[in-house]
Design an enzyme around this catalytic site. Structure first.
Site, PDB file in Angstrom:
ATOM      1  N   CYS A  81       0.840  -1.199   0.000  1.00 15.51           N
ATOM      2  CA  CYS A  81       0.000   0.000   0.000  1.00 15.51           C
ATOM      3  C   CYS A  81       0.879   1.255   0.000  1.00 15.51           C
ATOM      4  CB  CYS A  81      -1.010  -0.025   1.145  1.00 15.51           C
ATOM      5  SG  CYS A  81      -2.363   1.172   0.904  1.00 15.51           S
ATOM      6  N   HIS A 193      -3.784  -4.712  -0.478  1.00 13.73           N
ATOM      7  CA  HIS A 193      -3.410  -5.322   0.798  1.00 13.73           C
ATOM      8  C   HIS A 193      -3.514  -6.845   0.698  1.00 13.73           C
ATOM      9  CE1 HIS A 193      -3.257  -1.718   3.415  1.00 13.73           C
ATOM     10  NE2 HIS A 193      -4.149  -1.223   2.568  1.00 13.73           N
ATOM     11  N   GLU A 195      -2.723  -8.908   2.932  1.00 14.94           N
ATOM     12  CA  GLU A 195      -3.162  -9.407   4.242  1.00 14.94           C
ATOM     13  C   GLU A 195      -4.665  -9.282   4.442  1.00 14.94           C
ATOM     14  OE1 GLU A 195      -2.676  -5.016   5.063  1.00 14.94           O
ATOM     15  OE2 GLU A 195      -1.822  -6.523   3.709  1.00 14.94           O
TER      16      GLU A 195
END
Length: 212
Positions: A81, A193, A195
């Site tokens: 990011c 992202h 994650e």
């Protein structure tokens, strides 16, 4: 087990990144220690919020120097990011221009999707993956989770430091096309992202671990 330092420089998405890396089998340390980050198998640079604030935090822990030293030694770094955005030459937000790490030429600027598309760009989106990618191996057709108002809207190859040709992944929001990922020797990054991107994001992180 590969060791990964998740660099703590005052930015966000630290714990979710830690859990995501642990999920795919990494030995993760969250720290701002220069020496630990320098010597780990891999370094993950997170980032949320404003470009200028992230660069201020990064410089406070000598993160810009750390990235330089790791790359000079061929040691992998992954930015996520705003952690990707600060790897570029500069960012412009609200008329304020801030120097980045300058690992890649280019400017981070506000998205211009056109039409009725709102900014920030928030949600799941597909990506345009080049051939021969390591990060996206086996997940080329998957969608990933984005949350951002700014991005790199043109790729400027001239002046790129690394000797290998970068593999650039793109995405489109409205009528705006922006860089969604870069693989450039030991330096990799994603605008989205991983994650927060479910199984596809986990596989991307696993792919990165395999390069360490």
């Amino acid at each position: 087990m590969k060791t990964v330092v998740l660099l703590d420089y005052g930015s966000g998405n630290i714990r979710s990144g830690e859990r995501a890396l642990q999920r795919v089998g990494a030995d993760v340390t969250v720290t701002s220690s220069f020496d630990e980050a320098l010597n780990a198998d891999g370094l993950l640079v997170p980032g949320v919020g404003a470009f200028e604030a992230c660069m201020t935090g990064l410089r406070a822990v000598r993160g810009d120097v750390l990235v330089d030293k790791r790359l000079a030694a061929g040691r992998p770094v992954l930015g996520i990011c705003v952690g990707m955005q600060i790897l570029f030459a500069r960012g412009i937000e609200h008329g304020v221009e801030t120097e980045g790490c300058d690992q890649w030429p280019g400017v981070v600027e506000r998205l211009q999707p056109g039409g009725d598309e709102p900014v920030p760009h928030m949600g799941w989106n597909s990506v345009e993956v080049p051939e021969g990618t390591a990060l996206f191996h086996g997940i080329e057709k998957e969608r990933f989770y984005f949350v951002h108002s700014y991005g790199v809207r043109s790729w400027e190859l001239t002046g790129t430091r690394a000797s290998v040709t970068p593999a650039v992944t793109w995405s489109t929001y409205g009528q705006d096309r922006f860089v969604a990922g870069v693989e450039n020797g030991p330096l990799s990054a994603t605008q989205f992202h991983p994650e927060k991107s479910g199984d596809a994001g986990a596989e991307l992180l696993a792919n990165w671990l395999r390069t360490l």
